[in-house]
Structure formats: C-alpha cells, structure tokens
Motif scaffolding. Sequence first.
Motif, PDB file in Angstrom:
ATOM      1  N   THR A  43      23.866 -59.654  11.683  1.00  0.00           N
ATOM      2  CA  THR A  43      24.080 -59.053  10.365  1.00  0.00           C
ATOM      3  C   THR A  43      22.846 -59.219   9.491  1.00  0.00           C
ATOM      4  OG1 THR A  43      26.455 -59.548  10.495  1.00  0.00           O
ATOM      5  CG2 THR A  43      25.542 -59.087   8.311  1.00  0.00           C
ATOM      6  N   SER A  44      22.283 -60.420   9.512  1.00  0.00           N
ATOM      7  CA  SER A  44      21.073 -60.677   8.729  1.00  0.00           C
ATOM      8  C   SER A  44      19.916 -59.800   9.192  1.00  0.00           C
ATOM      9  CB  SER A  44      20.694 -62.156   8.833  1.00  0.00           C
ATOM     10  OG  SER A  44      19.544 -62.441   8.065  1.00  0.00           O
ATOM     11  N   LEU A  45      19.750 -59.654  10.505  1.00  0.00           N
ATOM     12  CA  LEU A  45      18.659 -58.843  11.046  1.00  0.00           C
ATOM     13  C   LEU A  45      18.826 -57.363  10.707  1.00  0.00           C
ATOM     14  CD1 LEU A  45      18.228 -60.502  14.555  1.00  0.00           C
ATOM     15  CD2 LEU A  45      16.609 -60.599  12.663  1.00  0.00           C
ATOM     16  N   LEU A  46      20.058 -56.865  10.806  1.00  0.00           N
ATOM     17  CA  LEU A  46      20.304 -55.457  10.479  1.00  0.00           C
ATOM     18  C   LEU A  46      19.984 -55.182   9.014  1.00  0.00           C
ATOM     19  CD1 LEU A  46      21.453 -52.651  11.153  1.00  0.00           C
ATOM     20  CD2 LEU A  46      23.730 -53.545  10.629  1.00  0.00           C
ATOM     21  N   LEU A  47      20.458 -56.045   8.127  1.00  0.00           N
ATOM     22  CA  LEU A  47      20.182 -55.867   6.699  1.00  0.00           C
ATOM     23  C   LEU A  47      18.707 -56.066   6.392  1.00  0.00           C
ATOM     24  CD1 LEU A  47      23.258 -57.819   5.295  1.00  0.00           C
ATOM     25  CD2 LEU A  47      22.893 -55.346   5.198  1.00  0.00           C
ATOM     26  N   PHE A  48      18.081 -57.008   7.081  1.00  0.00           N
ATOM     27  CA  PHE A  48      16.654 -57.249   6.876  1.00  0.00           C
ATOM     28  C   PHE A  48      15.829 -56.043   7.291  1.00  0.00           C
ATOM     29  CE2 PHE A  48      12.538 -58.530   8.568  1.00  0.00           C
ATOM     30  CZ  PHE A  48      11.991 -59.184   7.476  1.00  0.00           C
ATOM     31  N   CYS A  49      16.161 -55.467   8.448  1.00  0.00           N
ATOM     32  CA  CYS A  49      15.408 -54.308   8.949  1.00  0.00           C
ATOM     33  C   CYS A  49      15.511 -53.138   7.972  1.00  0.00           C
ATOM     34  CB  CYS A  49      15.950 -53.922  10.323  1.00  0.00           C
ATOM     35  SG  CYS A  49      14.907 -52.750  11.212  1.00  0.00           S
ATOM     36  N   THR A  82      13.031 -50.072   3.376  1.00  0.00           N
ATOM     37  CA  THR A  82      13.189 -49.390   2.088  1.00  0.00           C
ATOM     38  C   THR A  82      12.741 -50.252   0.915  1.00  0.00           C
ATOM     39  OG1 THR A  82      15.472 -50.193   1.920  1.00  0.00           O
ATOM     40  CG2 THR A  82      15.125 -48.061   2.988  1.00  0.00           C
ATOM     41  N   LEU A  83      12.320 -51.493   1.209  1.00  0.00           N
ATOM     42  CA  LEU A  83      11.928 -52.455   0.176  1.00  0.00           C
ATOM     43  C   LEU A  83      13.039 -52.631  -0.856  1.00  0.00           C
ATOM     44  CD1 LEU A  83       8.176 -51.460  -0.294  1.00  0.00           C
ATOM     45  CD2 LEU A  83       9.100 -53.432   0.944  1.00  0.00           C
ATOM     46  N   ASN A  84      14.261 -52.812  -0.336  1.00  0.00           N
ATOM     47  CA  ASN A  84      15.456 -52.952  -1.155  1.00  0.00           C
ATOM     48  C   ASN A  84      15.780 -54.435  -1.315  1.00  0.00           C
ATOM     49  OD1 ASN A  84      18.245 -53.145  -1.974  1.00  0.00           O
ATOM     50  ND2 ASN A  84      18.470 -50.992  -1.420  1.00  0.00           N
ATOM     51  N   GLY A  85      15.645 -54.959  -2.519  1.00  0.00           N
ATOM     52  CA  GLY A  85      15.871 -56.377  -2.769  1.00  0.00           C
ATOM     53  C   GLY A  85      17.315 -56.800  -2.565  1.00  0.00           C
ATOM     54  N   VAL A  86      18.271 -55.904  -2.846  1.00  0.00           N
ATOM     55  CA  VAL A  86      19.688 -56.241  -2.683  1.00  0.00           C
ATOM     56  C   VAL A  86      20.002 -56.487  -1.217  1.00  0.00           C
ATOM     57  CG1 VAL A  86      22.049 -55.405  -2.949  1.00  0.00           C
ATOM     58  CG2 VAL A  86      20.369 -54.990  -4.753  1.00  0.00           C
ATOM     59  N   PRO A 146       4.395 -44.465  20.648  1.00  0.00           N
ATOM     60  CA  PRO A 146       3.114 -44.614  19.930  1.00  0.00           C
ATOM     61  C   PRO A 146       3.281 -44.894  18.442  1.00  0.00           C
ATOM     62  CG  PRO A 146       3.558 -42.294  20.390  1.00  0.00           C
ATOM     63  CD  PRO A 146       4.630 -43.078  21.081  1.00  0.00           C
ATOM     64  N   HIS A 147       4.444 -44.569  17.882  1.00  0.00           N
ATOM     65  CA  HIS A 147       4.688 -44.759  16.450  1.00  0.00           C
ATOM     66  C   HIS A 147       5.491 -46.039  16.249  1.00  0.00           C
ATOM     67  CE1 HIS A 147       3.141 -40.743  15.841  1.00  0.00           C
ATOM     68  NE2 HIS A 147       4.035 -40.257  16.693  1.00  0.00           N
ATOM     69  N   LYS A 148       4.814 -47.085  15.831  1.00  0.00           N
ATOM     70  CA  LYS A 148       5.464 -48.374  15.630  1.00  0.00           C
ATOM     71  C   LYS A 148       6.076 -48.446  14.226  1.00  0.00           C
ATOM     72  CE  LYS A 148       4.279 -50.101  19.642  1.00  0.00           C
ATOM     73  NZ  LYS A 148       3.773 -48.855  20.247  1.00  0.00           N
ATOM     74  N   THR A 149       7.309 -48.917  14.171  1.00  0.00           N
ATOM     75  CA  THR A 149       8.024 -49.063  12.910  1.00  0.00           C
ATOM     76  C   THR A 149       8.299 -50.541  12.645  1.00  0.00           C
ATOM     77  OG1 THR A 149      10.190 -48.897  13.962  1.00  0.00           O
ATOM     78  CG2 THR A 149       9.135 -46.829  13.310  1.00  0.00           C
ATOM     79  N   ASP A 150       8.950 -50.811  11.523  1.00  0.00           N
ATOM     80  CA  ASP A 150       9.337 -52.195  11.232  1.00  0.00           C
ATOM     81  C   ASP A 150      10.237 -52.760  12.324  1.00  0.00           C
ATOM     82  OD1 ASP A 150       7.902 -51.968   8.955  1.00  0.00           O
ATOM     83  OD2 ASP A 150       9.584 -52.151   7.561  1.00  0.00           O
ATOM     84  N   ALA A 151      11.071 -51.887  12.920  1.00  0.00           N
ATOM     85  CA  ALA A 151      11.971 -52.347  13.977  1.00  0.00           C
ATOM     86  C   ALA A 151      11.184 -52.852  15.183  1.00  0.00           C
ATOM     87  CB  ALA A 151      12.910 -51.214  14.391  1.00  0.00           C
ATOM     88  N   HIS A 152      10.089 -52.186  15.522  1.00  0.00           N
ATOM     89  CA  HIS A 152       9.258 -52.625  16.654  1.00  0.00           C
ATOM     90  C   HIS A 152       8.660 -54.005  16.380  1.00  0.00           C
ATOM     91  CE1 HIS A 152       9.394 -48.264  17.493  1.00  0.00           C
ATOM     92  NE2 HIS A 152       9.221 -48.621  18.758  1.00  0.00           N
ATOM     93  N   TRP A 153       8.166 -54.197  15.163  1.00  0.00           N
ATOM     94  CA  TRP A 153       7.612 -55.497  14.801  1.00  0.00           C
ATOM     95  C   TRP A 153       8.700 -56.577  14.843  1.00  0.00           C
ATOM     96  CZ3 TRP A 153       2.688 -56.520  14.818  1.00  0.00           C
ATOM     97  CH2 TRP A 153       1.744 -55.529  14.532  1.00  0.00           C
ATOM     98  N   LEU A 154       9.878 -56.237  14.350  1.00  0.00           N
ATOM     99  CA  LEU A 154      10.966 -57.213  14.301  1.00  0.00           C
ATOM    100  C   LEU A 154      11.396 -57.634  15.705  1.00  0.00           C
ATOM    101  CD1 LEU A 154      12.923 -58.830  12.599  1.00  0.00           C
ATOM    102  CD2 LEU A 154      14.451 -56.840  12.533  1.00  0.00           C
ATOM    103  N   TRP A 155      11.480 -56.671  16.614  1.00  0.00           N
ATOM    104  CA  TRP A 155      11.856 -56.993  17.989  1.00  0.00           C
ATOM    105  C   TRP A 155      10.797 -57.869  18.661  1.00  0.00           C
ATOM    106  CZ3 TRP A 155      16.143 -56.630  20.887  1.00  0.00           C
ATOM    107  CH2 TRP A 155      17.194 -55.869  20.391  1.00  0.00           C
ATOM    108  N   ALA A 156       9.534 -57.582  18.390  1.00  0.00           N
ATOM    109  CA  ALA A 156       8.467 -58.408  18.959  1.00  0.00           C
ATOM    110  C   ALA A 156       8.565 -59.843  18.447  1.00  0.00           C
ATOM    111  CB  ALA A 156       7.101 -57.814  18.605  1.00  0.00           C
ATOM    112  N   LEU A 157       8.851 -59.996  17.157  1.00  0.00           N
ATOM    113  CA  LEU A 157       9.008 -61.338  16.585  1.00  0.00           C
ATOM    114  C   LEU A 157      10.214 -62.057  17.178  1.00  0.00           C
ATOM    115  CD1 LEU A 157       8.259 -60.460  12.852  1.00  0.00           C
ATOM    116  CD2 LEU A 157       6.826 -61.860  14.358  1.00  0.00           C
ATOM    117  N   LEU A 158      11.301 -61.327  17.370  1.00  0.00           N
ATOM    118  CA  LEU A 158      12.504 -61.912  17.958  1.00  0.00           C
ATOM    119  C   LEU A 158      12.235 -62.474  19.351  1.00  0.00           C
ATOM    120  CD1 LEU A 158      15.388 -59.424  17.041  1.00  0.00           C
ATOM    121  CD2 LEU A 158      15.485 -61.898  16.791  1.00  0.00           C
ATOM    122  N   ILE A 159      11.650 -61.664  20.207  1.00  0.00           N
ATOM    123  CA  ILE A 159      11.381 -62.098  21.579  1.00  0.00           C
ATOM    124  C   ILE A 159      10.373 -63.241  21.584  1.00  0.00           C
ATOM    125  CG2 ILE A 159      10.500 -61.386  23.831  1.00  0.00           C
ATOM    126  CD1 ILE A 159      13.263 -60.271  23.070  1.00  0.00           C
TER     127      ILE A 159
END
Length: 495
Positions: free
Chosen positions: A152-158, A163-167, A312-325
């Motif tokens: 849940t935290s990861l989904l909301l974080f991603c 969107t740079l949404n503080g909430v 070829p198009h890296k998104t925040d999700a790609h970075w997050l998955w790399a950090l997770l692994i």
Amino acid sequence: MKTFSDNRQKMGDMILLAAAAAVLGAFLIARTTVISEDGVVYIERARQLPDNYQNVASRHEPIGLPVLIFLCHGFFLQLTGGDSPALWCLAGQVCVLGCRILTIAVLYLWASRLFGRQHAVQAMLALIVLPYPAQAGADVLREWPFLLFLSTSLLLFCQGSQTLNGVLLGVSGLSCGLGTLIRPECAQVLLYGLFFFAYKTLRGVMEKKPLQQNGCYIWLAAGFLMVFLPYALLTKQVVPHKLNQLLKSPSAAFGESILLTESASNAVETAGFNPADLSKGLAEAVNKIIINFLYYFAVPAGIGFYLFYKSPHKTDAHWLWALLIGFYLTVLCVLYMRWGYISRRHLLPATALLSLHIPAGLNWIACRLVNGGQDQNHRQTWLRILLAAGILICIPKLLKPLGHDKKAYLAAARWLAENTTPASRIYTFDRRIPFYADRPYRLYRNSARFRADRKAEYLIVPSGVPAELEDIILLEKTFSVSGSSQPVVILKRRR
C-alpha cells in the motif's frame, strides 16, 4: 463514461480475486493440522496484551501482529462466548488471511496501473495459487500483514512521486509507519523517498526547474513519524533490535537468544562478515525465490522483469523496482553473511511483487510458440494454456494441510489435555504441543546441550529416553511422526 466502466470492471475483478483467495484460504484453515511455531509465539504475546502490554511492546519483535490477533480474537470471543487455544489459532489465521486478501487487491491495482487490467488478473491468479505464499497466508505469520502495509505504501508512493502529491506521500508514510509495527523493514520506503528527493532535486538543478515542489517528500516522513515516534517513546527503542546487533558488533558470532523462525533454528554461527559469502548469499536468495515460485513460474517472472527494464523510457516505477530489488538483495546478503541463513519467508514479499511480471513472461513464451506472436488469438490461447498448466502444477502441493507432517504433535497435545491437570508443568522441545494442550511449559532447543528440568512433571522429547534421566522418569506415551524415524515421546517424572 469510459473511466466509470473501467473502474467498475476493476472492482469486479478485485471482488472475484478476493473471493478466490478467501475460499482457498478458508479451505487451508479448515484443514490445518497445527500452525507454525512462530505463530504460537505471536499468539502468546497477544494473550499477554491486556495484563502486560508494556512488556510485550518492549520485546525485540514489533507489537503489530499480536495487536491484530488480539483484536480479531476479541471479535470471535464475542461470537462464541468461550475461549480456547483453537479459538486463538482461528483468530490469528483469519487475521492473516484477511491481510492476504487485501494485499492481493492492492497488488492488482498496482499491476493494472503498470500493465493493464488483463495482465493484473493473470498476475494475481498466479500469486493466489502459489503454494508457499498461500499457505503462509493461512498460517499465523506476519509476512502478509507486513506486505499489506508495504505494498500500500509503495503504490501510494509511486503515484504521489509521479504527481508530486503531498497527500498521497503523507498517506504512504503513514502506511509505512504502520508496517514497521509488524516488520521494521517497512521503513525502506523512507529510503526510496530520500533517493527520489535527491534525484529529482539534482535533475531540477541541471534542467533549471523550480525545486520547491520537491518539498512534498517531507510529507512522507511526516506520515511515518506520526506512527513511529509514539511507538519509539513507548518501547524506548529507535533502532530495530537486529540492526542494533549488527551496528554494535558486526563481526560477533551469533549467540544471543532471538525469536526463533523456521530457519533461525538451524542458523549457523558465523565469525562475522566474509566477502566470500556474498555469492553464497545471492545464490541462496535466488534459490529460495525459485522454490517459492515452485520452479515453473520462476522463468516467466524473470523474463517479465527483464522485459520491464528493457523499455527505453524509464519512469519512476522503473527506479522504484530497481531500488526494491537492490534493497532486498542487500539485506538478505547481510543476513546470510552475519547470521548464516536465509528463510523462504524472507523472500515472500519479493515473490509477491515479482509475480506482477509473470504474465509478461508467459506472453513472451507464447509469442515464441506461435512464431513471433503475429497471430494474436493463438498467442492468447497459448498464454492461457501456460497459465492453466502452472495452476495445475501448483494444486497438489497447494492443497496439503498446514503442518500435515506434525500430526503427532496434535495427538500428543490431546493426550496431555486429557491426562494432565491445568497446573502440570511441561518441559518440551516444541512449544506447539503444550500450547494446544493449554498447559504451562518450559522450552529447550538444542538436544545436544539438553539439561533436565527436574521441576517439570512431564518431559517431551523427539527421541528415546535420555540416558541421564532413566532413573527418575517413566515412559508414558509414544507418538510416531509421519516421515520421520524419531517418535515424539512423553515422559513423566517419578514421584
């Protein structure tokens, strides 16, 4: 109108997946022989909460799962009116199963967001039938409750980071903080937030973009601290116990008594960090996750993960998955080098998250089976056949009762309940036997270092009568253990 229709379809998918997980979980709970030994530890801590909550909170393990079990038990107690060890087991199992069902819904939302609705359904079907994750979701273990808050935290974080949404980031931090009350590793989301803040700030400087919007990451820390600070004040502990051990004496041998897990009981003593063990730790982690995938689904999961990063198009999700692994491999290698073991349970979160990539891998294999996948109908047919084959492979192992090889433990517990008084003291090698009998006990672990407890009325051993006790004990009962040459023996002290 299209968005409303899509949301209604997703809601329908989640209901069906939740129903499938619930039916399977209820079946596994109904057929349970005995729960895991760690489950007994969590239940015993939950039973102590009303009278000694400060002592429970100050233990080396977080208080989250015992609190959930206690609340669930209170609900069942209102329904039944009578208490028993079996009711505590049921409360713990239902609590964990509920967390598993909710986690599958969260992972479905994440998969549908990344890959699409059809992909998400296939991924969750594969995860639901994987034997070890399913059995852990019907046992009294903290992996699925922890994974619920982590996912849940990861989904909301991603979503919040994109969107740079503080909430969203604040709620992500709150979920992260709640997760640390179950397993401290949930705090990893803060590390990801720190990385994204640094990365986006640096990129903003290079591209001459305004930086004040990156301040929204402070809400991630704020949400986390709302939970963490009160708990740290209650327990007077900021650094998790095992991390504290590591920081104080990274090269010391493992000798302190800890909450025993399924693999910790077999943990070897290590002299400290040995760089040569790094490759062994990696190999052990990979081996355990392949076993969790029951081998068959490991290949498509690996292929799907590779294809995800081939984009070829890296998104925040790609970075997050790399950090997770990267985080999990690092932590597991440190665990192996410092304490000498890696449990399959440690890989369950990684198994669940990597399951999201199984459909992409199956699709890639299906394309190769129909000459490049130009015929879409044939490709979809092959994909379904491959998924169905995996489900059929999982079913025999999936339907085995929990603790099916420990039937003798339950038989021994019934004998104790029928032939001893509630005040009878038991000295045992496995806490599940006196727990199911609802008898007080003292535990010993290492039979090679066994010392007799002459105050105990009954002694339970996984073999014959110890030679040093032949003159003071009588053989009461012997129970055979399925698949083992050693019986469970109940002995009674002579008057």
